[in-house]
Enzyme design. Sequence first.
Site, mmCIF file in Angstrom:
data_model
loop_
_atom_site.group_PDB
_atom_site.id
_atom_site.type_symbol
_atom_site.label_atom_id
_atom_site.label_comp_id
_atom_site.label_asym_id
_atom_site.label_seq_id
_atom_site.Cartn_x
_atom_site.Cartn_y
_atom_site.Cartn_z
ATOM 1 N N HIS A 142 0.782 -1.241 0.000
ATOM 2 C CA HIS A 142 0.000 0.000 0.000
ATOM 3 C C HIS A 142 0.814 1.291 0.000
ATOM 4 O O HIS A 142 0.285 2.337 0.369
ATOM 5 C CB HIS A 142 -0.954 0.020 1.208
ATOM 6 C CG HIS A 142 -2.082 -0.963 1.132
ATOM 7 N ND1 HIS A 142 -1.883 -2.308 1.211
ATOM 8 C CD2 HIS A 142 -3.423 -0.782 1.000
ATOM 9 C CE1 HIS A 142 -3.046 -2.939 1.140
ATOM 10 N NE2 HIS A 142 -4.006 -2.027 0.996
ATOM 11 N N GLU A 323 -13.363 -9.191 -0.059
ATOM 12 C CA GLU A 323 -14.132 -7.939 -0.134
ATOM 13 C C GLU A 323 -14.491 -7.610 -1.589
ATOM 14 O O GLU A 323 -14.343 -6.488 -2.049
ATOM 15 C CB GLU A 323 -13.332 -6.790 0.483
ATOM 16 C CG GLU A 323 -12.950 -7.031 1.937
ATOM 17 C CD GLU A 323 -12.143 -5.906 2.549
ATOM 18 O OE1 GLU A 323 -12.410 -5.552 3.714
ATOM 19 O OE2 GLU A 323 -11.251 -5.371 1.873
ATOM 20 N N CYS A 341 -16.554 1.819 2.058
ATOM 21 C CA CYS A 341 -15.586 2.438 1.139
ATOM 22 C C CYS A 341 -15.912 2.141 -0.320
ATOM 23 O O CYS A 341 -15.660 2.973 -1.199
ATOM 24 C CB CYS A 341 -14.168 1.949 1.442
ATOM 25 S SG CYS A 341 -13.422 2.664 2.915
ATOM 26 N N CYS A 419 -10.524 2.120 7.495
ATOM 27 C CA CYS A 419 -10.604 2.894 6.254
ATOM 28 C C CYS A 419 -11.961 3.579 6.082
ATOM 29 O O CYS A 419 -12.045 4.676 5.510
ATOM 30 C CB CYS A 419 -10.305 2.004 5.054
ATOM 31 S SG CYS A 419 -11.273 0.476 5.016
ATOM 32 N N CYS A 420 -13.035 2.962 6.570
ATOM 33 C CA CYS A 420 -14.376 3.456 6.256
ATOM 34 C C CYS A 420 -14.786 4.735 6.992
ATOM 35 O O CYS A 420 -15.325 5.652 6.360
ATOM 36 C CB CYS A 420 -15.407 2.354 6.508
ATOM 37 S SG CYS A 420 -15.219 0.917 5.418
#
Length: 656
Positions: A142, A323, A341, A419-420
Site C-alpha cells: 500500500h 471484499e 468504502c 478505512c471506512c
Amino acid sequence: MQQEMSFLKLLNVPKIRDIKINSDFWNRYINLIKEVVVPYQWDILNDKVDGVEKSSAIRNFKIAAGLEQGDFYGMVFQDSDVYKWLEAASYVLESHYDEELDRKINEVIDLIEKAQWDDGYINTYFTIKEPQNRWTNLQECHELYCAGHLIEAAVAYYNATGNDRLLNIAKKFVDHINSIFGPEEGKLKGYPGHQEIELALIKLYEVTKEEGYLNLARYFIEERGKDPYYFDLEWEKRGRTEHWPGLIRNFGREYAQTHLPVRKQREAVGHAVRATYMYSAMADIARITKDEELLDTCKALFKDIVTRKMYITGGIGASAYAESFSFEYDLPNDRAYAETCASVGLIFFAHRMFLIEQSSHYYDIIEQTLYNNIIASMSLDGRSYFYVNPLEVVPRACEKRHDTQHVKVPRQRWFGCACCPPNVARLLSSIGKYVYAHSANELYVNLYISNEYELNMNGDEVKIYINSEYPFGDNVFIKIDTKKPVYFDLKLRIPKWCESFKVYINDREEGKIVKEKGYIVLSRIWNGNDEILLKLTTLPKKIRSHPRVRDNIGKITIMKGPILYCLEEADNGPNLHELFISKDSKLELKFEPEILNGLYVIYADGFRIDEEDFGDELYRDEYEYKLLPVKLKFIPYYAWANRGKGEMRVWISEIR
C-alpha cells in the site's frame, strides 16, 4: 457525434466555500462531521479515546519523524487514516473556517514534513520497520495507496486555504515516485496493488496543470494487467516472502484487477474498493484526454455494476471473501459485505461519468447510494460505524455463524482496519460539490438539497437558491437572482423514481417541456428574482428484484424516492422472517417525531405467523400456518441500528 460532443463540454462543480447548504436533513450530517466526527476521529488517531481499537496513526508519524521512540503499530496502510482525516478536516475548514482546526491540521503537516525523507519518500511503516524494503512489495504493502491519500489531502487543504505547504510535500513525494516508476529504462515497471494514487494524481494535475502528473496516472493505469506479471516478478525478487502469508497472493489476479489490461476489462471483478477507485481514474483520464476507447470501457464496467452487482442500498462487493464482487445477481442479504468504502468509490465513479456524459442515470446511482448505504454506515450520533452494510440481520447468527461473522451489530466505535469512517467523513463534508455542475451557458441541478450558490454564467453573476422538501416531500422551490438579464439553460434532473412532474415559472405552468438525458431543459433569459416550482411526484412504492437475484424471489421492499425502508425488531418484534406484507396493502407515509428525533415512517398491512400453531415438531408433512393480521412499520434504512441490538430486514415476503 454525440459522444464526441460530450467530450467538448467543460463542466465545473461548486467549490465547497461557494455553496451554503440549508437543508435540515443534510445539515444534520454536515454539522455532525464538523462538530463530532472530525474531533472524535482526531482523538482516536491520537489514542485519546478509551475502549476502542487502538490507532497509533499519529504516534507512527512522531516515531518516523524522530520525535518519539517506539515500534510501528497498525496496518501497513495506517498512514491513510491520517490523510483521509486531513482531507475531511480541510473540507470542513473550507466551508467553516476554524482557527483551532487549522492549527491541528498544521500540527499534522509538521509531522509529515519531518517524517519525509530527503528524496521525498513518506511512509511510516517502511521508515520505522523496513527502510531497506521500500518499493519491493507493491502488491500487498500500500505505499502508492497511502501516497494517493496524501495527495488528495494536500489538494483539499490547498483548495481550502491557499496554503501550499502540504501540496509541496506531496509534489516532492510524487517527484520521487516518478523517478522510481515508468516506462523508461532503469525504472520499475510496477503499479499499485491497491489503486488510489491514479485518481489522486489527476486531482494534482488539475490543480497544478503539470502534465507529468497526468502522464504518471496514465502509466499506472495502462501498465496494469500486462505480462510478465509484475507482482510475480517482485515476489520472486524478494525471495517469495509475503506481508500477509497466504492471503492476497491467493486471491488471484482478478482481486486487484490485474487479470487483463484495463482496456479489455468489461466485467467488474475483484476487490470492490480497488476496482471503483481505478474506474474513477479511468473516467477522469478518458474525460481529460478525450479517449473514446477508455470511455467505452468505463461505460461497460459501470453498467455491469449497477445492473447486475449492486444492492438496492447502493452497496457493492457482495462477497466477504476478498471484499469482492461475486458473480452477476449474486446478492445475498444476510451475508452481504457491501463495504462502505466501496460505495464511496461508486459515487466517485458515477460522478466522473456524469461529467463526461451528463446523464441523470449517474446521479440516480449517486443519490440512491448517498441516502442509503453511505449515511446508514454511521450512527446518528457520529460515534460508531459499519464497515459492512447488510440488508438482513439476525444478531445471534452474526455471533454464531462463520459466514456472517463479518457483520457487526451494533456499529463499532472504531476498527483495526479503519478505512471506512474517515472515508465517510471526507465524502459528507464535501457533499456541496455534488449538487450542481455548470458550463459557460448550462447549469445542471443534480441533487435537490436546500442551498444557496453563487456562480458565473457567461461572465455574469448568478445566484441560485433552492428550498427543497425532497425526498420526503415533493416540492422544490428554485429562485434565480441576477443583476441583469442572463441567458442560459437551466437543467433540472428528474429522478428515475419520479412518477410525474410539473414545472412552474413565475407561477405559470410550463406547457411544452424539453427533456434531455433525464433533465428538464429550461432555455431562456433569466431576470432577477425568477422563481421556479418543480413538483415531483414520488410515492411510496413496492420494489421487486430481478428474478435472478435468488434471495429475493417472492419478496418486496419499499422505497419512497431514493429512500429505502426496512423492518426493525424495535418496531415489529423478533423473528422478522415470520412477517408477510399484504399484496393489497396501501403504504402510508407518516412523520413520527418521537422516533430517533423524527423519522418518516411507512405503515403497511401485513401478517404474522401465529406462534401457538408451531408445536414441537421440527418437520411435518403438512405445516399450515395461522396468520394474524398486523400493522407493519418500516423505517428508513439509514436509521436502522440506532436503538440497540436487534433484527433488521429489507426484503419481506408478499402474500394475498
